[in-house]
Design an enzyme around this catalytic site. Sequence first.
Site, PDB file in Angstrom:
ATOM      1  N   GLY A  93       0.828  -1.199   0.000  1.00  0.00           N
ATOM      2  CA  GLY A  93       0.000   0.000   0.000  1.00  0.00           C
ATOM      3  C   GLY A  93       0.861   1.247   0.000  1.00  0.00           C
ATOM      4  O   GLY A  93       2.063   1.197   0.301  1.00  0.00           O
ATOM      5  N   CYS A 120       5.103  -6.385   1.812  1.00  0.00           N
ATOM      6  CA  CYS A 120       5.522  -4.984   1.923  1.00  0.00           C
ATOM      7  C   CYS A 120       4.764  -4.287   3.073  1.00  0.00           C
ATOM      8  O   CYS A 120       5.005  -4.578   4.232  1.00  0.00           O
ATOM      9  CB  CYS A 120       5.327  -4.275   0.592  1.00  0.00           C
ATOM     10  N   TYR A 121       3.827  -3.396   2.770  1.00  0.00           N
ATOM     11  CA  TYR A 121       3.046  -2.747   3.822  1.00  0.00           C
ATOM     12  C   TYR A 121       2.344  -3.783   4.692  1.00  0.00           C
ATOM     13  O   TYR A 121       2.253  -3.624   5.919  1.00  0.00           O
ATOM     14  CB  TYR A 121       2.015  -1.798   3.196  1.00  0.00           C
ATOM     15  N   HIS A 207       8.118  -7.610  -3.422  1.00  0.00           N
ATOM     16  CA  HIS A 207       6.870  -7.934  -4.113  1.00  0.00           C
ATOM     17  C   HIS A 207       7.068  -9.196  -4.965  1.00  0.00           C
ATOM     18  O   HIS A 207       7.521  -9.105  -6.113  1.00  0.00           O
ATOM     19  CB  HIS A 207       6.430  -6.764  -4.993  1.00  0.00           C
ATOM     20  N   GLU A 209       4.936 -10.906  -6.451  1.00  0.00           N
ATOM     21  CA  GLU A 209       3.936 -11.028  -7.514  1.00  0.00           C
ATOM     22  C   GLU A 209       4.367 -10.412  -8.836  1.00  0.00           C
ATOM     23  O   GLU A 209       3.786 -10.732  -9.892  1.00  0.00           O
ATOM     24  CB  GLU A 209       2.604 -10.402  -7.065  1.00  0.00           C
ATOM     25  N   ASP A 265     -15.467 -11.209 -24.532  1.00  0.00           N
ATOM     26  CA  ASP A 265     -16.208 -11.169 -23.275  1.00  0.00           C
ATOM     27  C   ASP A 265     -17.707 -11.357 -23.501  1.00  0.00           C
ATOM     28  O   ASP A 265     -18.325 -12.264 -22.949  1.00  0.00           O
ATOM     29  CB  ASP A 265     -15.944  -9.852 -22.541  1.00  0.00           C
ATOM     30  N   LYS A 413      -8.960 -11.803 -18.379  1.00  0.00           N
ATOM     31  CA  LYS A 413      -9.185 -12.054 -19.801  1.00  0.00           C
ATOM     32  C   LYS A 413      -8.769 -13.458 -20.223  1.00  0.00           C
ATOM     33  O   LYS A 413      -9.475 -14.128 -20.976  1.00  0.00           O
ATOM     34  CB  LYS A 413      -8.437 -11.014 -20.627  1.00  0.00           C
TER      35      LYS A 413
END
Length: 557
Positions: A93, A120-121, A207, A209, A265, A413
């Site tokens: 964050g 992290c945060y 991070h 990710e 979609d 997606k």
Amino acid sequence: MSIQTEAITPKTEIIPSQSLENSLNRKELSPSFEGGACTLRQMIAIVDFGSQYSELIARRIRETQVYSEVISYRTSAEQLRQLNPKGIILSGGPSSVYDDYAPACDPEIWNLGIPILGVCYGMQLMVKQLGGKVTRAKRGEYGKAALHIDDPTDLLTNVEDGSTMWMSHGDSCTQLPTGFSTLAHTSNTLCAAIANPEKKLFGVQFHPEVVHSVGGIALIRNFVYHICQCEPSWTTEAFVEDAIREIRAKVGDKRVLLALSGGVDSSTLAFLLHRAIGDQLTCMFIDQGFMRKGEPERLMEIFDRQFHIPVEYVNARDRFLAKMVGVTDPEEKRRLIGHEFINVFEEESGRLGPFDYLAQGTLYPDVIESADTNVDPKTGERVAVKIKSHHNVGGLPEKLRFKLIEPLRKLFKDEVRNVARSIGLPEEIVRRHPFPGPGLAIRIIGEVTSERLNILRDADYIVRDEIANQGMYHDFWQAFAVLLPIRSVGVMGDKRTYAHPVVLRLIKSEDGMTADWAKVPYDLLETISNRIVNEVKGVNRVVYDITSKPPGTIEWE
């Protein structure tokens, strides 16, 4: 300028039909329609503190074949208990844990007995709430850093010592809570990864990710499989079965209206709804005049003639173009097009109705980019940082009085594409490049006119035609042309020209949330440029956009 409902002659758009690897071995399950947590037990909850990467964490978890969902940091411990996640991840964050209005989770979360990973945060908040100390670092750490592993077990199993990890922090943990130990450090951060194995509480200052973190996926898999004991049970087939069951239960014998755009979609949703409720579904395609060359014709050919899913075609081109006169601001374009779409939709639905439900092909990235994305450090409130409006997320007038049904709302997606293949959509729709709702209107910078639309359609067609001829169509997330409102001097046939430049935008991405410009062969760019300049009247210059997202966006408007 009245609306005409008419038949149109089909034409075939050039899209390569090369074979693709079947990706249906990915295992996925169904989220609920209402935007809540997954109705099944195998899930990881991501508590969001306003990080730009929260949704990326969700995507990485799903890549391990386990369902995940982002929830607010205001979710109480009791609410989390009721969601029954197998694990919890606390996101990063923009705040400091010592800000006056720093967002914080319910302290009872630490007593749930559910494995928790703070990122992290999220790690700093864990340390602070459990009695440790977080202080402003003498030097912030941003970008790549080598991770030196002190304990290669549990969370860091199979993560190589010295692996590059992505850092982005100004605070650091200087004293760990009781029961915690250090798993790894960097040259600038003594506590880069921490753990309390007994309570299954873990934290990382980096991070994992992001793609820049080498070994980040291995760390996430360790948390999901080894620590949370999740099974890879999130399957495409299970999603389809569950979605059909929920559609039937929700709709009953009522009628559903779907605005069909021709993209993957809405097309996937049309096939899914048709399989679930048959002729209770009515598809409506509103041709606003901003589609790519040949697309309206091809759409009708595929749905109405090839798969026998009836589509009501509405020609409203003149009506939409009239709304664009004198309009240059991109948000105003989107607003006017969205508003006119609603007007046309309301009129036509009244003619075809009555309907009880409106189906929308809303996806998770649509929700993300149209929603609040940050936490105000002064008030702790979520604040909107709107990048651009999405015409299919919110904004529907109450007088339409439809109940919404959005079965794809929590899918990315690529997950929609897997579903599309599993229910039989043609590959040309499955792999169709994303196309914005306002269409070419936001790829024409400045005022949208009939002349400019014709120029851009022809230029855009050449881009797609050439990459298809080269067998490269599926190499790109998107490939298109943008028309600029300026003119430049050129020379053709010994004569001076004063014509428009066209911008080429060829993008590589996994989900559209981040993207890189494509490093394509020069001879391909040369061929496209030569064709556009020679075949498209009104263009004498072609340029290539080499901006990634961020800092840019994929679309220019």
